[in-house]
Motif scaffolding. Structure first.
Motif, PDB file in Angstrom:
ATOM      1  N   VAL A   1     -19.915  10.031  -1.545  1.00 63.41           N
ATOM      2  CA  VAL A   1     -18.620   9.585  -1.046  1.00 63.41           C
ATOM      3  C   VAL A   1     -18.470   8.076  -1.239  1.00 63.41           C
ATOM      4  O   VAL A   1     -17.406   7.589  -1.627  1.00 63.41           O
ATOM      5  CB  VAL A   1     -18.444   9.979   0.439  1.00 63.41           C
TER       6      VAL A   1
ATOM      7  N   LEU B   1     -12.693   8.944   8.394  1.00 61.52           N
ATOM      8  CA  LEU B   1     -12.690   7.540   7.985  1.00 61.52           C
ATOM      9  C   LEU B   1     -11.301   6.937   8.153  1.00 61.52           C
ATOM     10  O   LEU B   1     -11.174   5.780   8.565  1.00 61.52           O
ATOM     11  CB  LEU B   1     -13.154   7.402   6.537  1.00 61.52           C
ATOM     12  N   ALA B   2     -10.264   7.702   7.830  1.00 63.45           N
ATOM     13  CA  ALA B   2      -8.899   7.208   7.992  1.00 63.45           C
ATOM     14  C   ALA B   2      -8.559   7.022   9.468  1.00 63.45           C
ATOM     15  O   ALA B   2      -7.888   6.063   9.841  1.00 63.45           O
ATOM     16  CB  ALA B   2      -7.917   8.152   7.321  1.00 63.45           C
TER      17      ALA B   2
ATOM     18  N   CYS C   1     -14.622  14.255   6.162  1.00 67.50           N
ATOM     19  CA  CYS C   1     -15.116  12.881   6.234  1.00 67.50           C
ATOM     20  C   CYS C   1     -13.993  11.881   5.944  1.00 67.50           C
ATOM     21  O   CYS C   1     -13.867  10.865   6.625  1.00 67.50           O
ATOM     22  CB  CYS C   1     -16.264  12.698   5.249  1.00 67.50           C
ATOM     23  N   ALA C   2     -13.184  12.145   4.929  1.00 71.03           N
ATOM     24  CA  ALA C   2     -12.085  11.249   4.582  1.00 71.03           C
ATOM     25  C   ALA C   2     -11.087  11.137   5.743  1.00 71.03           C
ATOM     26  O   ALA C   2     -10.582  10.052   6.034  1.00 71.03           O
ATOM     27  CB  ALA C   2     -11.382  11.734   3.314  1.00 71.03           C
TER      28      ALA C   2
ATOM     29  N   TYR D   1      -8.630   8.093  -1.560  1.00 70.46           N
ATOM     30  CA  TYR D   1      -9.699   9.018  -1.931  1.00 70.46           C
ATOM     31  C   TYR D   1      -9.218  10.462  -1.807  1.00 70.46           C
ATOM     32  O   TYR D   1      -8.705  10.880  -0.774  1.00 70.46           O
ATOM     33  CB  TYR D   1     -10.901   8.759  -1.023  1.00 70.46           C
TER      34      TYR D   1
ATOM     35  N   ALA E   1     -19.695   6.445   5.943  1.00 69.10           N
ATOM     36  CA  ALA E   1     -19.710   7.888   5.691  1.00 69.10           C
ATOM     37  C   ALA E   1     -20.727   8.597   6.581  1.00 69.10           C
ATOM     38  O   ALA E   1     -20.465   9.695   7.078  1.00 69.10           O
ATOM     39  CB  ALA E   1     -20.007   8.162   4.221  1.00 69.10           C
TER      40      ALA E   1
ATOM     41  N   TYR F   1     -16.209  16.753   2.506  1.00 63.64           N
ATOM     42  CA  TYR F   1     -15.737  15.429   2.119  1.00 63.64           C
ATOM     43  C   TYR F   1     -14.300  15.204   2.600  1.00 63.64           C
ATOM     44  O   TYR F   1     -13.927  14.080   2.928  1.00 63.64           O
ATOM     45  CB  TYR F   1     -15.818  15.243   0.614  1.00 63.64           C
TER      46      TYR F   1
ATOM     47  N   VAL G   1     -11.951   0.441   5.032  1.00 64.78           N
ATOM     48  CA  VAL G   1     -12.415   1.789   4.675  1.00 64.78           C
ATOM     49  C   VAL G   1     -11.305   2.807   4.904  1.00 64.78           C
ATOM     50  O   VAL G   1     -11.155   3.761   4.132  1.00 64.78           O
ATOM     51  CB  VAL G   1     -13.682   2.155   5.478  1.00 64.78           C
TER      52      VAL G   1
ATOM     53  N   ALA H   1      -9.880   5.373   2.196  1.00 66.57           N
ATOM     54  CA  ALA H   1      -9.895   6.812   2.458  1.00 66.57           C
ATOM     55  C   ALA H   1      -8.544   7.458   2.174  1.00 66.57           C
ATOM     56  O   ALA H   1      -8.478   8.645   1.843  1.00 66.57           O
ATOM     57  CB  ALA H   1     -10.308   7.073   3.902  1.00 66.57           C
TER      58      ALA H   1
ATOM     59  N   LEU I   1     -15.550   5.985  -3.072  1.00 70.79           N
ATOM     60  CA  LEU I   1     -14.790   4.955  -2.353  1.00 70.79           C
ATOM     61  C   LEU I   1     -14.881   3.600  -3.061  1.00 70.79           C
ATOM     62  O   LEU I   1     -13.940   2.813  -3.004  1.00 70.79           O
ATOM     63  CB  LEU I   1     -15.278   4.849  -0.911  1.00 70.79           C
TER      64      LEU I   1
END
Length: 112
Positions: free
Chosen positions: A50, A108-109, A104-105, A94, A37, A101, A87, A91, A54
């Motif tokens: 986060v 991460l994806a 961020c998701a 999530y 994150a 956020y 992760v 994500a 997760l």
């Protein structure tokens, strides 16, 4: 210190933190959820929030990371490290509400 200098230092500090986390993940191949994150651009406090969400997603999906030991101020504690692919799967499950956020998701994806 004027406002412009303060903002510049803040930007450099955030960029450095994110870059160090990303290079740590690239070097080891795994990282804690909070590290992922932070590498996505969050502050440590936001990253902890986060990461907690997760972890719940990991329990739902049955994703198990590697158990390891992390050190902070000389204290050892157990942690779980995940690969970027793991992760990325977390994500996708999530569902954040805050705009930061959500960004961020998405990062991460994409990192997976």
């Amino acid at each position: 210190m004027n406002a412009r200098s303060r903002q510049a230092r803040h930007t450099i500090r955030n960029r450095t933190r994110s870059q160090r986390a990303a290079s740590r993940i690239a070097r080891r191949g795994t990282g804690t959820l909070a590290t992922h994150a932070i590498a996505a651009g969050l502050t440590p406090r936001e990253a902890a929030s986060v990461a907690s969400s997760l972890r719940k997603a990991a329990a739902k999906l049955g994703v198990q990371g590697q158990t390891g030991i992390s050190y902070r101020k000389g204290q050892a504690r157990t942690c779980t490290r995940y690969t970027p692919c793991q992760v990325g799967m977390l994500a996708l499950v999530y569902r954040p509400r805050r705009a930061e956020y959500k960004v961020c998701a998405a990062r991460l994806a994409l990192a997976a």
